[in-house]
Design an enzyme around this catalytic site. Structure first.
Site, short mmCIF file in Angstrom:
data_model
loop_
_atom_site.label_atom_id
_atom_site.label_comp_id
_atom_site.label_asym_id
_atom_site.label_seq_id
_atom_site.Cartn_x
_atom_site.Cartn_y
_atom_site.Cartn_z
CG HIS A 162 -0.47 1.44 7.41
ND1 HIS A 162 0.48 0.98 8.37
CD2 HIS A 162 0.26 2.03 6.49
CE1 HIS A 162 1.65 1.16 7.97
NE2 HIS A 162 1.59 2.01 6.80
CG HIS B 88 0.58 7.07 5.72
ND1 HIS B 88 1.63 7.40 6.21
CD2 HIS B 88 0.69 5.67 5.46
CE1 HIS B 88 2.48 6.50 6.48
NE2 HIS B 88 1.97 5.41 5.72
N GLY C 127 0.84 -1.09 -0.17
CA GLY C 127 -0.01 -0.05 -0.03
C GLY C 127 0.95 1.27 0.14
#
Length: 179
Positions: free
Chosen positions: A134, A138, A46
């Site tokens: 996750h 960001h 990712g």
């Protein structure tokens, strides 16, 4: 397509909150393609636009074994989380070589847009659930080490700074040999 430089922790630009995407055009598609190429090359599963210093809500993910099932999420929002919490070992392209266990909901439902602006919903579990959470962190200016104790986070920061100094020393030595 082009490989993009990935910001490394503790670069302050990783703390910047991403803006929603409002224009769905060729530039957005090109950025997504470049991000995918960068993610595959790194290699990772990712990558958020924040990590390549583009502060828009764009994520690319491919958790498949064959690396041929790219998923793109524009303006993603979690609409549902499971009660079950799982502990997964996470890594990050912005923190190379660092892996730590993080607790997250085991499953999430995400509403997002595709590269043409069409809205879709997807239910994520297992690795995809971890990855989407996750990467969405960001977009909020967070990295997975923000979930760790102050001591663990300090040790990781120190380790990465040491790695950076060693890499700079090695590059300097190689440059000296070449001249």
């Amino acid at each position: 397509m082009a490989l993009l430089p990935i910001l490394k922790y503790p670069d302050e630009r990783l703390n910047k909150v991403a803006e929603p995407v409002t224009v769905f055009d060729g530039d957005l598609k090109q950025l997504a393609a470049d991000m995918a190429e960068t993610m595959y090359e790194a290699p990772g599963v990712g990558l958020a636009a924040t990590q390549v210093n583009k502060h828009i809500q764009l994520i690319v993910i491919d958790v498949s074994e064959t690396k041929d099932q790219l998923q793109v999420f524009v303006n993603p929002k979690v609409t549902e989380v499971s009660d079950e919490i799982k502990c997964w070992e996470e890594g990050c392209l912005s923190l190379p070589g660092i892996y730590e266990k993080v607790k997250r909901p085991a499953a999430v439902t995400v509403v997002a847009q595709d590269l043409d602006g069409n809205t879709f919903e997807t239910k994520c579990d297992e690795l995809l659930a971890v990855c989407i959470q996750h990467e969405m962190d960001h977009l909020k200016g967070k990295v997975f080490v923000d979930y760790l104790s102050h001591l663990k986070k300090s040790r990781i920061t120190h380790k990465l700074q040491k790695q950076k100094l060693e890499e700079a020393k090695k590059a300097k030595e190689e440059a000296a040999k070449a001249s």
